[in-house]
Scaffold this motif. Structure first.
Motif, PDB file in Angstrom:
ATOM      1  N   ASN A   1     -13.284  -3.116 -52.316  1.00  0.00           N
ATOM      2  CA  ASN A   1     -13.822  -1.776 -52.533  1.00  0.00           C
ATOM      3  C   ASN A   1     -13.897  -0.955 -51.252  1.00  0.00           C
ATOM      4  O   ASN A   1     -14.245   0.221 -51.302  1.00  0.00           O
ATOM      5  N   MET A   2     -13.576  -1.552 -50.127  1.00  0.00           N
ATOM      6  CA  MET A   2     -13.645  -0.862 -48.847  1.00  0.00           C
ATOM      7  C   MET A   2     -12.459   0.098 -48.732  1.00  0.00           C
ATOM      8  O   MET A   2     -11.335  -0.250 -49.073  1.00  0.00           O
ATOM      9  N   HIS A   3     -12.725   1.312 -48.268  1.00  0.00           N
ATOM     10  CA  HIS A   3     -11.661   2.284 -48.070  1.00  0.00           C
ATOM     11  C   HIS A   3     -11.228   2.258 -46.611  1.00  0.00           C
ATOM     12  O   HIS A   3     -12.006   2.541 -45.719  1.00  0.00           O
ATOM     13  N   ILE A   4      -9.985   1.877 -46.402  1.00  0.00           N
ATOM     14  CA  ILE A   4      -9.407   1.883 -45.065  1.00  0.00           C
ATOM     15  C   ILE A   4      -8.341   2.975 -45.059  1.00  0.00           C
ATOM     16  O   ILE A   4      -7.381   2.904 -45.832  1.00  0.00           O
ATOM     17  N   PRO A   5      -8.510   4.007 -44.250  1.00  0.00           N
ATOM     18  CA  PRO A   5      -7.549   5.112 -44.249  1.00  0.00           C
ATOM     19  C   PRO A   5      -6.127   4.618 -44.042  1.00  0.00           C
ATOM     20  O   PRO A   5      -5.847   3.845 -43.138  1.00  0.00           O
ATOM     21  N   GLY A   6      -5.249   5.058 -44.914  1.00  0.00           N
ATOM     22  CA  GLY A   6      -3.840   4.714 -44.804  1.00  0.00           C
ATOM     23  C   GLY A   6      -3.437   3.435 -45.483  1.00  0.00           C
ATOM     24  O   GLY A   6      -2.262   3.191 -45.694  1.00  0.00           O
ATOM     25  N   SER A   7      -4.397   2.589 -45.854  1.00  0.00           N
ATOM     26  CA  SER A   7      -4.026   1.308 -46.450  1.00  0.00           C
ATOM     27  C   SER A   7      -3.551   1.456 -47.886  1.00  0.00           C
ATOM     28  O   SER A   7      -2.793   0.641 -48.373  1.00  0.00           O
ATOM     29  N   MET A   8      -4.007   2.492 -48.563  1.00  0.00           N
ATOM     30  CA  MET A   8      -3.593   2.688 -49.951  1.00  0.00           C
ATOM     31  C   MET A   8      -2.310   3.506 -50.043  1.00  0.00           C
ATOM     32  O   MET A   8      -1.753   3.693 -51.095  1.00  0.00           O
TER      33      MET A   8
ATOM     34  N   ALA B   1     -21.846 -20.858 -51.598  1.00  0.00           N
ATOM     35  CA  ALA B   1     -20.642 -20.495 -50.839  1.00  0.00           C
ATOM     36  C   ALA B   1     -19.660 -19.722 -51.724  1.00  0.00           C
ATOM     37  O   ALA B   1     -19.057 -18.733 -51.297  1.00  0.00           O
ATOM     38  N   GLU B   2     -19.513 -20.147 -52.969  1.00  0.00           N
ATOM     39  CA  GLU B   2     -18.618 -19.454 -53.903  1.00  0.00           C
ATOM     40  C   GLU B   2     -19.107 -18.031 -54.163  1.00  0.00           C
ATOM     41  O   GLU B   2     -18.311 -17.087 -54.197  1.00  0.00           O
ATOM     42  N   GLN B   3     -20.410 -17.851 -54.326  1.00  0.00           N
ATOM     43  CA  GLN B   3     -20.970 -16.511 -54.531  1.00  0.00           C
ATOM     44  C   GLN B   3     -20.745 -15.638 -53.295  1.00  0.00           C
ATOM     45  O   GLN B   3     -20.426 -14.457 -53.408  1.00  0.00           O
ATOM     46  N   MET B   4     -20.892 -16.229 -52.119  1.00  0.00           N
ATOM     47  CA  MET B   4     -20.671 -15.473 -50.894  1.00  0.00           C
ATOM     48  C   MET B   4     -19.209 -15.025 -50.781  1.00  0.00           C
ATOM     49  O   MET B   4     -18.920 -13.877 -50.404  1.00  0.00           O
ATOM     50  N   VAL B   5     -18.290 -15.910 -51.133  1.00  0.00           N
ATOM     51  CA  VAL B   5     -16.860 -15.568 -51.081  1.00  0.00           C
ATOM     52  C   VAL B   5     -16.550 -14.452 -52.070  1.00  0.00           C
ATOM     53  O   VAL B   5     -15.850 -13.490 -51.737  1.00  0.00           O
ATOM     54  N   LYS B   6     -17.088 -14.534 -53.284  1.00  0.00           N
ATOM     55  CA  LYS B   6     -16.866 -13.483 -54.285  1.00  0.00           C
ATOM     56  C   LYS B   6     -17.431 -12.150 -53.813  1.00  0.00           C
ATOM     57  O   LYS B   6     -16.807 -11.105 -53.978  1.00  0.00           O
ATOM     58  N   THR B   7     -18.620 -12.181 -53.213  1.00  0.00           N
ATOM     59  CA  THR B   7     -19.239 -10.955 -52.708  1.00  0.00           C
ATOM     60  C   THR B   7     -18.393 -10.333 -51.601  1.00  0.00           C
ATOM     61  O   THR B   7     -18.151  -9.128 -51.584  1.00  0.00           O
ATOM     62  N   MET B   8     -17.918 -11.158 -50.670  1.00  0.00           N
ATOM     63  CA  MET B   8     -17.086 -10.649 -49.579  1.00  0.00           C
ATOM     64  C   MET B   8     -15.756 -10.101 -50.098  1.00  0.00           C
ATOM     65  O   MET B   8     -15.303  -9.042 -49.670  1.00  0.00           O
TER      66      MET B   8
END
Length: 116
Positions: A35-42, A22-29
């Motif tokens: 690292n996800m690029h959401i337009p306008g969020s930055m 579960a800890e590995q899954m949380v770290k991966t998510m």
């Protein structure tokens, strides 16, 4: 100890391995979301930087003037659409009607009331 008891060694190992997965899954998510690029969020909405202008009034260079001061000068007819204006960031003086933000001020500035 009873095999079905939570405290049996098998159940504790199983629980520990589940927690590790579960800890590995949380770290991966979390990593994927970071690292996800959401337009306008930055680019958070930036506050408007006050703009200052210089004007040729009665043959003399004046300024810096804020938009409020320009509105007052427009109301007093000291700045008209043919007045030369300069602001930081442009190369040369231009007439006021070439600045959309100044035309907006002209449209929004009421004339001075003269009671006769």
């Amino acid at each position: 100890m009873n095999e079905v008891s939570f405290f049996s060694i098998n159940r504790l190992v199983e629980f520990g391995m589940s927690m590790a997965i579960a800890e590995q899954m949380v770290k991966t998510m979390n990593s994927a979301m970071a690292n996800m690029h959401i337009p306008g969020s930055m680019n958070p909405m930036q506050t408007a930087v006050p703009q200052f202008y210089y004007a040729i009034i009665e043959g003399n260079q004046g300024g810096p003037f804020s938009e409020q001061e320009l509105s007052r000068l427009i109301a007093e007819k000291k700045i008209v659409k043919e007045t030369y204006i300069w602001k930081p960031g442009i190369a040369d003086w231009r007439i006021a009607e070439n600045f959309p933000e100044i035309l907006k001020l002209v449209a929004l500035t009421p004339p001075i009331f003269n009671q006769k």
